[in-house]
Design an enzyme around this catalytic site. Sequence first.
Site, PDB file in Angstrom:
ATOM      1  N   CYS A   2       0.844  -1.199   0.000  1.00 15.55           N
ATOM      2  CA  CYS A   2       0.000   0.000   0.000  1.00 15.55           C
ATOM      3  C   CYS A   2       0.879   1.250   0.000  1.00 15.55           C
ATOM      4  O   CYS A   2       2.066   1.197   0.250  1.00 15.55           O
ATOM      5  CB  CYS A   2      -0.872  -0.005   1.253  1.00 15.55           C
ATOM      6  SG  CYS A   2      -1.837  -1.493   1.424  1.00 15.55           S
ATOM      7  N   ARG A  27       3.749   1.387  -6.785  1.00 16.18           N
ATOM      8  CA  ARG A  27       3.691   0.311  -5.778  1.00 16.18           C
ATOM      9  C   ARG A  27       2.516  -0.622  -6.041  1.00 16.18           C
ATOM     10  O   ARG A  27       2.392  -1.666  -5.412  1.00 16.18           O
ATOM     11  CB  ARG A  27       3.576   0.903  -4.367  1.00 16.18           C
ATOM     12  CG  ARG A  27       4.752   1.784  -3.977  1.00 16.18           C
ATOM     13  CD  ARG A  27       4.426   2.599  -2.739  1.00 16.18           C
ATOM     14  NE  ARG A  27       4.387   1.779  -1.559  1.00 16.18           N
ATOM     15  CZ  ARG A  27       5.466   1.497  -0.813  1.00 16.18           C
ATOM     16  NH1 ARG A  27       6.628   1.988  -1.184  1.00 16.18           N
ATOM     17  NH2 ARG A  27       5.391   0.738   0.246  1.00 16.18           N
ATOM     18  N   TRP A  75      -3.309  -2.149  -1.604  1.00 16.35           N
ATOM     19  CA  TRP A  75      -3.011  -3.412  -2.304  1.00 16.35           C
ATOM     20  C   TRP A  75      -3.637  -4.497  -1.438  1.00 16.35           C
ATOM     21  O   TRP A  75      -3.166  -4.755  -0.327  1.00 16.35           O
ATOM     22  CB  TRP A  75      -1.507  -3.605  -2.410  1.00 16.35           C
ATOM     23  CG  TRP A  75      -1.126  -4.869  -3.090  1.00 16.35           C
ATOM     24  CD1 TRP A  75      -1.104  -6.125  -2.553  1.00 16.35           C
ATOM     25  CD2 TRP A  75      -0.741  -5.032  -4.452  1.00 16.35           C
ATOM     26  NE1 TRP A  75      -0.718  -7.041  -3.472  1.00 16.35           N
ATOM     27  CE2 TRP A  75      -0.488  -6.414  -4.663  1.00 16.35           C
ATOM     28  CE3 TRP A  75      -0.577  -4.168  -5.516  1.00 16.35           C
ATOM     29  CZ2 TRP A  75      -0.094  -6.921  -5.880  1.00 16.35           C
ATOM     30  CZ3 TRP A  75      -0.170  -4.684  -6.735  1.00 16.35           C
ATOM     31  CH2 TRP A  75       0.054  -6.032  -6.907  1.00 16.35           C
ATOM     32  N   ASN A  99      -0.427   0.550   6.185  1.00 11.72           N
ATOM     33  CA  ASN A  99       0.267  -0.330   5.239  1.00 11.72           C
ATOM     34  C   ASN A  99       0.884  -1.446   6.078  1.00 11.72           C
ATOM     35  O   ASN A  99       1.529  -1.185   7.085  1.00 11.72           O
ATOM     36  CB  ASN A  99       1.354   0.447   4.487  1.00 11.72           C
ATOM     37  CG  ASN A  99       2.108  -0.452   3.504  1.00 11.72           C
ATOM     38  OD1 ASN A  99       1.642  -1.535   3.163  1.00 11.72           O
ATOM     39  ND2 ASN A  99       3.284  -0.016   3.077  1.00 11.72           N
ATOM     40  N   GLY A 100       0.625  -2.705   5.677  1.00 17.18           N
ATOM     41  CA  GLY A 100       1.192  -3.839   6.419  1.00 17.18           C
ATOM     42  C   GLY A 100       0.091  -4.837   6.728  1.00 17.18           C
ATOM     43  O   GLY A 100      -0.973  -4.817   6.125  1.00 17.18           O
ATOM     44  N   GLU A 478      13.914 -22.414 -13.997  1.00 14.71           N
ATOM     45  CA  GLU A 478      13.643 -21.003 -13.685  1.00 14.71           C
ATOM     46  C   GLU A 478      14.891 -20.148 -13.869  1.00 14.71           C
ATOM     47  O   GLU A 478      14.836 -19.059 -14.442  1.00 14.71           O
ATOM     48  CB  GLU A 478      13.101 -20.887 -12.258  1.00 14.71           C
ATOM     49  CG  GLU A 478      12.894 -19.491 -11.738  1.00 14.71           C
ATOM     50  CD  GLU A 478      11.970 -18.624 -12.597  1.00 14.71           C
ATOM     51  OE1 GLU A 478      11.264 -19.167 -13.457  1.00 14.71           O
ATOM     52  OE2 GLU A 478      11.980 -17.402 -12.425  1.00 14.71           O
ATOM     53  N   LYS A 482      15.191 -16.994 -16.468  1.00 19.31           N
ATOM     54  CA  LYS A 482      15.629 -15.645 -16.073  1.00 19.31           C
ATOM     55  C   LYS A 482      16.725 -15.147 -17.012  1.00 19.31           C
ATOM     56  O   LYS A 482      16.702 -14.027 -17.503  1.00 19.31           O
ATOM     57  CB  LYS A 482      16.150 -15.651 -14.626  1.00 19.31           C
ATOM     58  CG  LYS A 482      15.099 -15.769 -13.561  1.00 19.31           C
ATOM     59  CD  LYS A 482      14.223 -14.558 -13.344  1.00 19.31           C
ATOM     60  CE  LYS A 482      12.998 -14.448 -14.142  1.00 19.31           C
ATOM     61  NZ  LYS A 482      11.962 -15.439 -14.068  1.00 19.31           N
ATOM     62  N   GLU A 485      15.427 -14.450 -20.576  1.00 20.86           N
ATOM     63  CA  GLU A 485      14.522 -13.296 -20.667  1.00 20.86           C
ATOM     64  C   GLU A 485      15.248 -11.973 -20.719  1.00 20.86           C
ATOM     65  O   GLU A 485      14.829 -11.058 -21.413  1.00 20.86           O
ATOM     66  CB  GLU A 485      13.602 -13.284 -19.436  1.00 20.86           C
ATOM     67  CG  GLU A 485      12.427 -14.212 -19.506  1.00 20.86           C
ATOM     68  CD  GLU A 485      11.438 -13.910 -18.398  1.00 20.86           C
ATOM     69  OE1 GLU A 485      11.712 -14.281 -17.243  1.00 20.86           O
ATOM     70  OE2 GLU A 485      10.413 -13.292 -18.680  1.00 20.86           O
ATOM     71  N   HIS A 501      21.815 -38.496 -21.493  1.00 23.57           N
ATOM     72  CA  HIS A 501      20.903 -39.057 -22.528  1.00 23.57           C
ATOM     73  C   HIS A 501      20.829 -38.133 -23.730  1.00 23.57           C
ATOM     74  O   HIS A 501      19.762 -37.911 -24.293  1.00 23.57           O
ATOM     75  CB  HIS A 501      19.517 -39.271 -21.908  1.00 23.57           C
ATOM     76  CG  HIS A 501      19.526 -40.248 -20.778  1.00 23.57           C
ATOM     77  ND1 HIS A 501      19.679 -41.601 -20.955  1.00 23.57           N
ATOM     78  CD2 HIS A 501      19.469 -40.039 -19.442  1.00 23.57           C
ATOM     79  CE1 HIS A 501      19.692 -42.193 -19.773  1.00 23.57           C
ATOM     80  NE2 HIS A 501      19.564 -41.280 -18.841  1.00 23.57           N
ATOM     81  N   LYS A 597       4.568  -7.929 -19.333  1.00 22.78           N
ATOM     82  CA  LYS A 597       4.452  -8.373 -17.942  1.00 22.78           C
ATOM     83  C   LYS A 597       3.254  -9.308 -17.778  1.00 22.78           C
ATOM     84  O   LYS A 597       3.277 -10.206 -16.959  1.00 22.78           O
ATOM     85  CB  LYS A 597       4.305  -7.163 -17.005  1.00 22.78           C
ATOM     86  CG  LYS A 597       4.300  -7.536 -15.516  1.00 22.78           C
ATOM     87  CD  LYS A 597       5.586  -8.226 -15.110  1.00 22.78           C
ATOM     88  CE  LYS A 597       5.538  -8.771 -13.691  1.00 22.78           C
ATOM     89  NZ  LYS A 597       6.648  -9.715 -13.424  1.00 22.78           N
TER      90      LYS A 597
HETATM   91  C1  AGP Z   1       8.509 -14.817 -15.913  1.00 20.53           C
HETATM   92  O1  AGP Z   1       9.730 -14.174 -15.649  1.00 20.53           O
HETATM   93  C2  AGP Z   1       7.911 -14.372 -17.226  1.00 20.53           C
HETATM   94  N1  AGP Z   1       7.660 -12.980 -17.217  1.00 20.53           N
HETATM   95  C3  AGP Z   1       6.730 -15.205 -17.674  1.00 20.53           C
HETATM   96  O2  AGP Z   1       7.199 -16.502 -17.928  1.00 20.53           O
HETATM   97  C4  AGP Z   1       5.557 -15.313 -16.684  1.00 20.53           C
HETATM   98  O3  AGP Z   1       5.936 -16.096 -15.580  1.00 20.53           O
HETATM   99  C5  AGP Z   1       4.388 -16.014 -17.396  1.00 20.53           C
HETATM  100  O4  AGP Z   1       3.980 -15.212 -18.466  1.00 20.53           O
HETATM  101  C6  AGP Z   1       3.200 -16.289 -16.463  1.00 20.53           C
HETATM  102  O5  AGP Z   1       2.698 -15.082 -15.986  1.00 20.53           O
HETATM  103  P1  AGP Z   1       1.681 -15.109 -14.742  1.00 20.53           P
HETATM  104  O6  AGP Z   1       2.438 -15.646 -13.568  1.00 20.53           O
HETATM  105  O7  AGP Z   1       1.262 -13.686 -14.566  1.00 20.53           O
HETATM  106  O8  AGP Z   1       0.530 -16.009 -15.099  1.00 20.53           O
END
Ligand code: AGP
Length: 602
Positions: A2, A27, A75, A99-100, A478, A482, A485, A501, A597
Amino acid sequence: MCGIVGYIGPKEKKEIILDGLQELEYRGYDSAGMAVIEDHKLQNFKAVGKLVNLREKTKEYNSDGFGISIGHTRWATHGKPTELNAHPHLGKYSYVVHNGIIENYQELKQELSDEGFVFLSQTDTETIVHLFEKYHNSGLNSFDAFQKTIQRLEGAFAILLITEAQSDTIFFAKNGSPMLIGFDSNDVYFASSDTPIIGKAHEVCYLNDGEYGYARPGDVKLFDSNGSKEINKKPLVTNKAMAQKEGYRFFMEKEIYEQSTVVSDTMIGRASANGIKFEELSSLSLEGITSIKICACGTSYHAALASSYLFERLAKMRCSVEIASEFRYKEPLLDPDTLFITISQSGETADTLEALKMAKKAGLKSLTICNMDNSSIVRESDAAILTRAGIEKGVASTKAFATQMMVLWMLSLKFAKERGTISDEKFSEEITAMLQVPKSLIISDKLHGKITRLSKRYLHGHGFFYIGRDIFYPLALEGALKLKEISYLHAEGYPAGEMKHGPIALADAELFTIALMPQTSHYDKIKSNVEELSARDATILSISPLPFELADDFIQTDHATHPMLEFFEMMVVTQLLALEISIRLGNDVDMPRNLAKSVTVE
Ligand code: AGP
């Protein structure tokens, strides 16, 4: 997270509050509100959605005499994003913004309800203003009533409270959530961070946990548990963009450093030595549920995959994991005794949302683990557990992943306890480790410095393999994502046992292998997998508590007593490695090319 803004003085208050809240939009929020006391008159406005809705509601209102004012962007953590749940929250003659998370709010709410206080909202915050008025009504002066109120609160809070009983004063308290005081001659400002008061105040005092007090025109008094104390003022920064990143180079970097705090928030009111509880599940009967299917995309899919080991190992529940875009078209076989879990940071990912609708159509109960209340996936699900990561600005997900993993681990433990598949001793071991996670997420300058130096060696090559076993295999996926991306370098996550394999054919000095080598999970197995690669001249970066003599590079993690503690620690290392490589390559870390995003299209 928040946002809070406050102001005392003769200037027009509405614009100060609205402009201040606008500066806190980064935020993230789902509703906003403000309250003003001027000439002893209390005015209050609230609106769901964006600030423009609050501006619309206040367009006829102007406050141009001396007065006090507070504002808030919410939030949601407890209670849906509605006007009733928006701050400020009203007692009979006082308002509060917060906030919290007040961890003991249910106990306080019961006590106050039993004494006749009427609650309008579902929030934890509303207990604060009723508690204040309870003590003020008992005869205490406003400051004593405020002091007694905050002494009863447990959890994280940054609070501003105003009351008609003392209409020239703002009461404030800070514990676990950010709050600062800005000064400009006799005018006093409050805010959750610098940006709302840049250009208004010229000096600032950053409050510390446990500090509280009151502010009147030209008179601010600060206290902590030892009594009154000096106010340390310093010059206020002038660069707003820098202020939003709070000194970090990118939002992603800031969000990696925020993981310790937000994972703590995720656990508040849910995980304790006494056990695990999720208020959000009270409306979801799990009667007859024997298995779990989790559906997600990208980083959320990796969290799902990692959690499947926990659900099967701890709760002895069969758990299958699906990539949503595949699930939608495979004509899946779905059984009503399966709990369908979706995981999504944004709550708007089209493939995940459509997969959820398919499962619901097939009669499955649905639960989502999401960071955005009121999102499409939250609204579509039978129940939702919010991850409380706060807004994640970096397109590459970090703190959302960390909080998803924490929720999933708590959930697997909760199911294990309910199903009697875990001994008290094992449960206690798990909880002990869980409560150490925030500490394991704290990043030392030594670690970050090492990764920054080391990253210069990984700017080329014909590819990266991230390898791991067990829960470290999804973490390898993961870590590779990262890097892909934000550096645009090719990287693959792979089960360490699978390298022989086929992929080991790629091994040579130009093949960079990032090996996750936890001490507490199949160490000897992963070690021999890495030795096979080293024997073929692959370049090895080992991430492990144990030195590995064949590694070309080595990042030492702390000796850990639990695989999940190693998981979180190695997660930070892979996040920072991707960040530092991307920065060296000159990429836009927060807004990588071709990515969004929230992927709201197929
Ligand atoms: C993660 O770093 C990416 N931006 C992407 O893979 C993301 O995780 C994926 O699009 C799923 O998004 P969501 O968690 O909002 O569903």
